[in-house]
Design a protein around this motif. Structure first.
Motif, PDB file in Angstrom:
ATOM      1  N   GLY A   1     -14.726   3.644  39.359  1.00  0.00           N
ATOM      2  CA  GLY A   1     -13.698   4.651  39.582  1.00  0.00           C
ATOM      3  C   GLY A   1     -12.705   4.716  38.448  1.00  0.00           C
ATOM      4  O   GLY A   1     -12.784   5.586  37.577  1.00  0.00           O
ATOM      5  N   ALA A   2     -11.793   3.784  38.421  1.00  0.00           N
ATOM      6  CA  ALA A   2     -10.646   3.870  37.516  1.00  0.00           C
ATOM      7  C   ALA A   2     -11.022   3.702  36.055  1.00  0.00           C
ATOM      8  O   ALA A   2     -10.645   4.508  35.202  1.00  0.00           O
ATOM      9  N   VAL A   3     -11.770   2.665  35.733  1.00  0.00           N
ATOM     10  CA  VAL A   3     -12.068   2.393  34.321  1.00  0.00           C
ATOM     11  C   VAL A   3     -12.944   3.492  33.729  1.00  0.00           C
ATOM     12  O   VAL A   3     -12.702   3.955  32.609  1.00  0.00           O
ATOM     13  N   MET A   4     -13.941   3.941  34.467  1.00  0.00           N
ATOM     14  CA  MET A   4     -14.823   4.972  33.916  1.00  0.00           C
ATOM     15  C   MET A   4     -14.124   6.320  33.819  1.00  0.00           C
ATOM     16  O   MET A   4     -14.411   7.092  32.902  1.00  0.00           O
ATOM     17  N   VAL A   5     -13.222   6.624  34.712  1.00  0.00           N
ATOM     18  CA  VAL A   5     -12.438   7.849  34.571  1.00  0.00           C
ATOM     19  C   VAL A   5     -11.594   7.776  33.309  1.00  0.00           C
ATOM     20  O   VAL A   5     -11.479   8.749  32.554  1.00  0.00           O
ATOM     21  N   LEU A   6     -11.037   6.598  33.038  1.00  0.00           N
ATOM     22  CA  LEU A   6     -10.273   6.413  31.797  1.00  0.00           C
ATOM     23  C   LEU A   6     -11.171   6.587  30.575  1.00  0.00           C
ATOM     24  O   LEU A   6     -10.786   7.249  29.597  1.00  0.00           O
ATOM     25  N   PHE A   7     -12.381   6.007  30.610  1.00  0.00           N
ATOM     26  CA  PHE A   7     -13.323   6.174  29.495  1.00  0.00           C
ATOM     27  C   PHE A   7     -13.657   7.648  29.285  1.00  0.00           C
ATOM     28  O   PHE A   7     -13.665   8.132  28.153  1.00  0.00           O
ATOM     29  N   LEU A   8     -13.945   8.368  30.373  1.00  0.00           N
ATOM     30  CA  LEU A   8     -14.271   9.787  30.246  1.00  0.00           C
ATOM     31  C   LEU A   8     -13.093  10.582  29.697  1.00  0.00           C
ATOM     32  O   LEU A   8     -13.271  11.492  28.880  1.00  0.00           O
ATOM     33  N   PHE A   9     -11.892  10.232  30.129  1.00  0.00           N
ATOM     34  CA  PHE A   9     -10.699  10.912  29.621  1.00  0.00           C
ATOM     35  C   PHE A   9     -10.573  10.693  28.116  1.00  0.00           C
ATOM     36  O   PHE A   9     -10.289  11.621  27.356  1.00  0.00           O
ATOM     37  N   ILE A  10     -10.781   9.462  27.665  1.00  0.00           N
ATOM     38  CA  ILE A  10     -10.672   9.165  26.233  1.00  0.00           C
ATOM     39  C   ILE A  10     -11.771   9.871  25.452  1.00  0.00           C
ATOM     40  O   ILE A  10     -11.519  10.429  24.378  1.00  0.00           O
ATOM     41  N   ILE A  11     -12.988   9.886  25.981  1.00  0.00           N
ATOM     42  CA  ILE A  11     -14.091  10.565  25.288  1.00  0.00           C
ATOM     43  C   ILE A  11     -13.780  12.048  25.149  1.00  0.00           C
ATOM     44  O   ILE A  11     -13.948  12.643  24.080  1.00  0.00           O
TER      45      ILE A  11
ATOM     46  N   LEU B   1     -10.784  13.419  25.285  1.00  0.00           N
ATOM     47  CA  LEU B   1      -9.595  13.584  24.451  1.00  0.00           C
ATOM     48  C   LEU B   1      -9.947  13.513  22.977  1.00  0.00           C
ATOM     49  O   LEU B   1      -9.423  14.260  22.158  1.00  0.00           O
ATOM     50  N   LEU B   2     -10.850  12.609  22.622  1.00  0.00           N
ATOM     51  CA  LEU B   2     -11.256  12.483  21.225  1.00  0.00           C
ATOM     52  C   LEU B   2     -12.249  13.556  20.814  1.00  0.00           C
ATOM     53  O   LEU B   2     -12.589  13.666  19.637  1.00  0.00           O
ATOM     54  N   ASN B   3     -12.739  14.324  21.792  1.00  0.00           N
ATOM     55  CA  ASN B   3     -13.687  15.412  21.532  1.00  0.00           C
ATOM     56  C   ASN B   3     -14.911  14.905  20.776  1.00  0.00           C
ATOM     57  O   ASN B   3     -15.304  15.452  19.751  1.00  0.00           O
ATOM     58  N   LEU B   4     -15.493  13.831  21.299  1.00  0.00           N
ATOM     59  CA  LEU B   4     -16.673  13.273  20.668  1.00  0.00           C
ATOM     60  C   LEU B   4     -17.873  14.151  20.963  1.00  0.00           C
ATOM     61  O   LEU B   4     -18.087  14.579  22.081  1.00  0.00           O
ATOM     62  N   LYS B   5     -18.628  14.402  19.947  1.00  0.00           N
ATOM     63  CA  LYS B   5     -19.839  15.207  20.090  1.00  0.00           C
ATOM     64  C   LYS B   5     -21.039  14.277  20.197  1.00  0.00           C
ATOM     65  O   LYS B   5     -20.945  13.077  19.981  1.00  0.00           O
ATOM     66  N   ALA B   6     -22.161  14.884  20.507  1.00  0.00           N
ATOM     67  CA  ALA B   6     -23.398  14.107  20.574  1.00  0.00           C
ATOM     68  C   ALA B   6     -23.701  13.515  19.199  1.00  0.00           C
ATOM     69  O   ALA B   6     -23.514  14.169  18.176  1.00  0.00           O
ATOM     70  N   GLU B   7     -24.138  12.280  19.228  1.00  0.00           N
ATOM     71  CA  GLU B   7     -24.410  11.586  17.978  1.00  0.00           C
ATOM     72  C   GLU B   7     -25.689  12.122  17.345  1.00  0.00           C
ATOM     73  O   GLU B   7     -26.683  12.367  18.027  1.00  0.00           O
ATOM     74  N   ALA B   8     -25.630  12.299  16.042  1.00  0.00           N
ATOM     75  CA  ALA B   8     -26.827  12.732  15.334  1.00  0.00           C
ATOM     76  C   ALA B   8     -27.816  11.573  15.245  1.00  0.00           C
ATOM     77  O   ALA B   8     -27.431  10.416  15.246  1.00  0.00           O
TER      78      ALA B   8
ATOM     79  N   PRO C   1     -21.924  11.224  24.617  1.00  0.00           N
ATOM     80  CA  PRO C   1     -21.092  10.156  25.174  1.00  0.00           C
ATOM     81  C   PRO C   1     -20.698  10.377  26.632  1.00  0.00           C
ATOM     82  O   PRO C   1     -20.583   9.417  27.400  1.00  0.00           O
ATOM     83  N   VAL C   2     -20.521  11.625  27.051  1.00  0.00           N
ATOM     84  CA  VAL C   2     -20.147  11.889  28.444  1.00  0.00           C
ATOM     85  C   VAL C   2     -21.319  11.551  29.370  1.00  0.00           C
ATOM     86  O   VAL C   2     -21.143  10.895  30.405  1.00  0.00           O
ATOM     87  N   ALA C   3     -22.521  11.967  28.996  1.00  0.00           N
ATOM     88  CA  ALA C   3     -23.702  11.644  29.807  1.00  0.00           C
ATOM     89  C   ALA C   3     -23.938  10.142  29.834  1.00  0.00           C
ATOM     90  O   ALA C   3     -24.326   9.578  30.865  1.00  0.00           O
ATOM     91  N   SER C   4     -23.684   9.487  28.717  1.00  0.00           N
ATOM     92  CA  SER C   4     -23.840   8.043  28.659  1.00  0.00           C
ATOM     93  C   SER C   4     -22.834   7.350  29.586  1.00  0.00           C
ATOM     94  O   SER C   4     -23.185   6.398  30.292  1.00  0.00           O
ATOM     95  N   ALA C   5     -21.608   7.836  29.604  1.00  0.00           N
ATOM     96  CA  ALA C   5     -20.586   7.249  30.488  1.00  0.00           C
ATOM     97  C   ALA C   5     -20.940   7.469  31.957  1.00  0.00           C
ATOM     98  O   ALA C   5     -20.729   6.587  32.796  1.00  0.00           O
TER      99      ALA C   5
END
Length: 181
Positions: A66-76, A78-85, A30-34
């Motif tokens: 800038g702002a929206v994507m930084v927020l998305f990255l922060f949420i990703i 924060l939720l500690n999402l791992k790579a999808e299987a 998810p981080v690379a996708s963002a």
């Protein structure tokens, strides 16, 4: 047909934006996708600036990339999402995806085939004496009112879909009690 520098840059930024958008879909992390989505927004902003919409291009970079994507990255993070299987592909989803891609491809092809596509789009912005914001407002609420409203409905449906897909089942009271005893 001889292409000028602006036409060459238009096609280069368009291809890069489509490639970055494709990478948003294909990345399992998810981080690379963002981060690929940030690239997509930057290339779209370059297209806007190339077409003479300087205000929209600047706002695209400052607000969305800038702002929206930084927020998305922060949420990703924060939720500690791992790579999808990897999922098994269903023939229904593959056929549906191909049908949607076909429709989008036909629409893009029809738009590109229009005569003087680039010239007509840049003429609207450059021939008016108004600022970018006034031109945008006039175009959105006059010539492009229906697509603007349909985009709003589409975003609402996407938001509801995301909320439904992300909703987790709460454990029932019986399963909580079984875990205690």
């Amino acid at each position: 047909m001889e292409l000028g520098l602006s036409e060459i840059l238009f096609w280069v930024f368009s291809a890069l934006a489509v490639a970055a958008a494709f990478m948003v879909m294909m990345n399992r992390n998810p981080v690379a996708s963002a981060l690929c989505l940030v690239l997509t927004m930057v290339f779209v902003a370059a297209l806007m600036i190339l077409l003479g919409a300087f205000f929209l291009g600047t706002i695209q970079i400052l607000v969305y990339a800038g702002a929206v994507m930084v927020l998305f990255l922060f949420i990703i993070m924060l939720l500690n999402l791992k790579a999808e299987a990897a999922r098994r592909l269903s023939i229904f989803f593959v056929l549906g995806g191909l049908a949607v891609c076909g429709v989008i491809g036909m629409v893009v092809w029809k738009v590109v085939q229009q005569e003087n596509f680039l010239v007509s789009q840049t003429r609207i912005i450059s021939e008016t004496k108004l600022s970018d914001v006034k031109v945008l407002g006039k175009l959105l609420f006059s010539e492009y009112l229906l697509p603007f409203q349909l985009t709003g409905v589409l975003l609402l449906v996407a938001m509801v879909g995301v909320i439904l897909l992300c909703g987790k089942e709460q454990p029932s009271e019986t399963s909580k009690n079984e875990g205690v005893s």
